[in-house]
Write a protein that holds these residues in place. Structure first.
Motif, PDB file in Angstrom:
ATOM      1  N   UNK A 151     -10.059  -6.795  10.685  1.00  0.00           N
ATOM      2  CA  UNK A 151     -10.922  -5.657  10.387  1.00  0.00           C
ATOM      3  C   UNK A 151     -10.149  -4.414   9.946  1.00  0.00           C
ATOM      4  N   UNK A 152      -9.125  -4.038  10.694  1.00  0.00           N
ATOM      5  CA  UNK A 152      -8.382  -2.817  10.379  1.00  0.00           C
ATOM      6  C   UNK A 152      -7.677  -2.916   9.030  1.00  0.00           C
ATOM      7  N   UNK A 153      -7.085  -4.077   8.763  1.00  0.00           N
ATOM      8  CA  UNK A 153      -6.382  -4.256   7.495  1.00  0.00           C
ATOM      9  C   UNK A 153      -7.363  -4.238   6.327  1.00  0.00           C
ATOM     10  N   UNK A 154      -8.498  -4.908   6.478  1.00  0.00           N
ATOM     11  CA  UNK A 154      -9.508  -4.918   5.414  1.00  0.00           C
ATOM     12  C   UNK A 154      -9.986  -3.497   5.130  1.00  0.00           C
ATOM     13  N   UNK A 155     -10.243  -2.736   6.192  1.00  0.00           N
ATOM     14  CA  UNK A 155     -10.701  -1.355   6.021  1.00  0.00           C
ATOM     15  C   UNK A 155      -9.664  -0.531   5.262  1.00  0.00           C
ATOM     16  N   UNK A 156      -8.398  -0.718   5.608  1.00  0.00           N
ATOM     17  CA  UNK A 156      -7.324   0.025   4.944  1.00  0.00           C
ATOM     18  C   UNK A 156      -7.237  -0.343   3.468  1.00  0.00           C
ATOM     19  N   UNK A 157      -7.303  -1.632   3.175  1.00  0.00           N
ATOM     20  CA  UNK A 157      -7.203  -2.104   1.792  1.00  0.00           C
ATOM     21  C   UNK A 157      -8.363  -1.573   0.958  1.00  0.00           C
ATOM     22  N   UNK A 158      -9.579  -1.706   1.469  1.00  0.00           N
ATOM     23  CA  UNK A 158     -10.755  -1.265   0.714  1.00  0.00           C
ATOM     24  C   UNK A 158     -10.784   0.248   0.544  1.00  0.00           C
ATOM     25  N   UNK A 209      -5.780  -4.885  -7.791  1.00  0.00           N
ATOM     26  CA  UNK A 209      -4.914  -5.718  -6.958  1.00  0.00           C
ATOM     27  C   UNK A 209      -5.347  -5.667  -5.495  1.00  0.00           C
ATOM     28  N   UNK A 210      -5.681  -4.477  -5.018  1.00  0.00           N
ATOM     29  CA  UNK A 210      -6.121  -4.327  -3.632  1.00  0.00           C
ATOM     30  C   UNK A 210      -7.453  -5.040  -3.398  1.00  0.00           C
ATOM     31  N   UNK A 211      -8.373  -4.897  -4.350  1.00  0.00           N
ATOM     32  CA  UNK A 211      -9.684  -5.544  -4.210  1.00  0.00           C
ATOM     33  C   UNK A 211      -9.551  -7.059  -4.189  1.00  0.00           C
ATOM     34  N   UNK A 212      -8.696  -7.601  -5.054  1.00  0.00           N
ATOM     35  CA  UNK A 212      -8.528  -9.051  -5.118  1.00  0.00           C
ATOM     36  C   UNK A 212      -7.942  -9.608  -3.823  1.00  0.00           C
ATOM     37  N   UNK A 253       0.832  -1.209   0.000  1.00  0.00           N
ATOM     38  CA  UNK A 253       0.000   0.000   0.000  1.00  0.00           C
ATOM     39  C   UNK A 253       0.865   1.257   0.000  1.00  0.00           C
ATOM     40  N   UNK A 254       1.985   1.210   0.705  1.00  0.00           N
ATOM     41  CA  UNK A 254       2.885   2.369   0.731  1.00  0.00           C
ATOM     42  C   UNK A 254       3.502   2.606  -0.647  1.00  0.00           C
ATOM     43  N   UNK A 267      -8.293   2.318   0.449  1.00  0.00           N
ATOM     44  CA  UNK A 267      -7.304   2.754  -0.535  1.00  0.00           C
ATOM     45  C   UNK A 267      -7.736   2.394  -1.952  1.00  0.00           C
ATOM     46  N   UNK A 268      -8.336   1.226  -2.124  1.00  0.00           N
ATOM     47  CA  UNK A 268      -8.819   0.846  -3.454  1.00  0.00           C
ATOM     48  C   UNK A 268      -9.857   1.844  -3.949  1.00  0.00           C
ATOM     49  N   UNK A 269     -10.784   2.206  -3.080  1.00  0.00           N
ATOM     50  CA  UNK A 269     -11.829   3.168  -3.451  1.00  0.00           C
ATOM     51  C   UNK A 269     -11.222   4.534  -3.750  1.00  0.00           C
ATOM     52  N   UNK A 270     -10.260   4.955  -2.935  1.00  0.00           N
ATOM     53  CA  UNK A 270      -9.603   6.245  -3.159  1.00  0.00           C
ATOM     54  C   UNK A 270      -8.880   6.285  -4.503  1.00  0.00           C
TER      55      UNK A 270
END
Length: 434
Positions: A274-281, A260-263, A232-233, A283-286
């Motif tokens: 929970x926290x990691x999923x929130x971060x991944x989703x 890639x993030x969504x997959x 992500x970084x 960032x994908x949306x952003x």
């Protein structure tokens, strides 16, 4: 180089293709080709393009010799013809795709050897071309690692991108995005292995895994967490550099990163991570929103991008669902937007329906039945969910999880079974690996 050139090939009787993912397999393949020269022409056999006989070797022939990059593109196009059975992979990598990947890597290695004396940071056009080819080489290795799949190839691709990042002093956006893709691919590979290990253990013990075993397998470990965080970084840094570069493919790369993030995000257990999923989703949306702000039509006209966007919104809705009815629930607006985007994607695909789009749309319809207050709308959405998921299953008949869900829906109790107790908002955050 047109894709039709790739079909100009013939197959000869030969020993089975080596399964090793290391560079030595290319040498063994050459040896078999040399051995085949001693065979008479009468022993050569013509086969159909889709022949998968393991005793046949593919010999590629081209009207015009393609470059390594062109071969890589052909291989990706051939690999995309596989049938998707799980997120981020294909059920079957054809031998044609393998042969094209093999040839591409051979050509990339030959290119690297012949251009080893070029200094990639000297600012010349030749140096820029060498750097771009090296980026494509590393991307090809990662693509092979994902397609086979092969952990060793993913690690090698990551190492290659790390070297390029060091050489370019982390100032090349394409290199950093490529490194992020390699890292998130490794994280995804580790996640799938963890879940597969649990299933294998259950089969060996001839018993269902205990709740403790499931929780342990679902929790992201330190290595996987580090890879996902680094990815992500690098995505953020790489896209920032691309956005500041005139005439770059920032929007396209933003969509690729979101994919890639969504997959990765959709295969994570929401309760355990929970926290990691929130971060991944998030960032994908952003990244999708950033692409949309630069090139609005690129998202609206791309059914794949719309599917990724809709899937992310649906997953985020599940994450924030607080079980309140209607628009009092933060999940309501997200799932309705997801349905809108996924419907657009499905309409664009028309007769060329896509299993992933249909499954995501069906799941969004299903979730909405727990958020709507009008009973007629609830029943309508339930019927739409059932119909859509049945269509998805028709396109992806090997999806056992979906098959079980469709069976439950047809019995009339699918929604309760699927979403009962999925109150993620009120649960205490599970401990994340750090």
């Amino acid at each position: 180089m047109s894709s039709k050139d790739a079909s100009l090939h013939k197959r000869k009787a030969s020993s089975p293709e080596a399964s090793s993912s290391s560079s030595s397999k290319y040498d063994s393949k050459k040896a078999r080709k040399e051995d085949s020269k001693d065979k008479s022409l009468g022993q050569q056999q013509q086969h159909a393009d889709d022949c998968e006989d393991e005793d046949c070797e593919i010999v590629l022939q081209f009207e015009t010799t393609p470059s390594a990059v062109e071969l890589f593109q052909m291989a990706r196009e051939e690999a995309s013809k596989g049938t998707a059975t799980e997120i981020g992979s294909t059920s079957r990598l054809s031998r044609m795709a393998k042969a094209l990947y093999d040839k591409a890597i051979e050509e990339f290695e030959a290119f690297d050897k012949s251009h080893a004396h070029i200094e990639m940071n000297d600012g010349t056009e030749i140096a820029a071309n060498v750097l771009e080819t090296k980026i494509q080489h590393a991307a090809c290795v990662v693509a092979v690692g994902n397609a086979m799949p092969s952990s060793e190839m993913l690690q090698e691709g990551t190492r290659m991108f790390e070297e390029l990042a060091k050489t370019t002093e982390k100032k090349n956006g394409s290199v950093l995005v490529g490194l992020g893709i390699a890292e998130i691919s490794q994280a995804r590979d580790l996640r799938k292995k963890a879940m597969k290990a649990m299933d294998t253990q259950a089969e060996d013990d001839d018993a269902e895994p205990s709740e403790e075993q499931r929780e342990a397998a679902a929790l992201v470990g330190k290595v996987e967490f580090k890879l996902a965080t680094q990815a992500t970084e690098n995505f953020n840094k790489g896209l920032e550099l691309l956005k500041a570069t005139p005439e770059s493919d920032f929007a396209q790369q933003s969509i690729r990163v979101a994919q890639e993030l969504e997959e990765y995000g959709v295969i994570l257990d929401m309760r355990a991570n929970r926290d990691l999923v929130a971060k991944i989703l998030d960032q994908a949306i952003q990244h999708l929103e950033a692409a949309q702000s630069v090139k609005p039509d690129l998202i609206k006209s791309n059914p794949d991008a719309l599917t990724i966007f809709g899937s992310c919104l649906h997953s985020k809705a599940r994450l924030v669902d607080n079980q309140d009815p209607g628009d009092q629930n933060p999940a309501y607006a997200l799932v309705e937007k997801a349905i809108e985007l996924l419907t657009m994607a499905n309409d664009m695909q028309d007769e060329e329906a896509n299993a992933k789009t249909l499954e995501a749309l069906g799941q969004a319809y299903l979730m909405s039945t727990g958020l709507l207050e009008d009973e007629d709308m609830v029943m309508n959405r339930f019927d739409l969910a059932t119909e859509t998921l049945i269509r998805a299953l028709d396109l992806d008949p090997d999806n056992d999880v979906l098959r079980e869900q469709v069976a439950a829906l047809q019995e009339g109790d699918g929604y309760e079974d699927e979403y009962e107790g999925e109150d993620l908002e009120d649960e205490d955050d599970d401990e994340e690996a750090e």
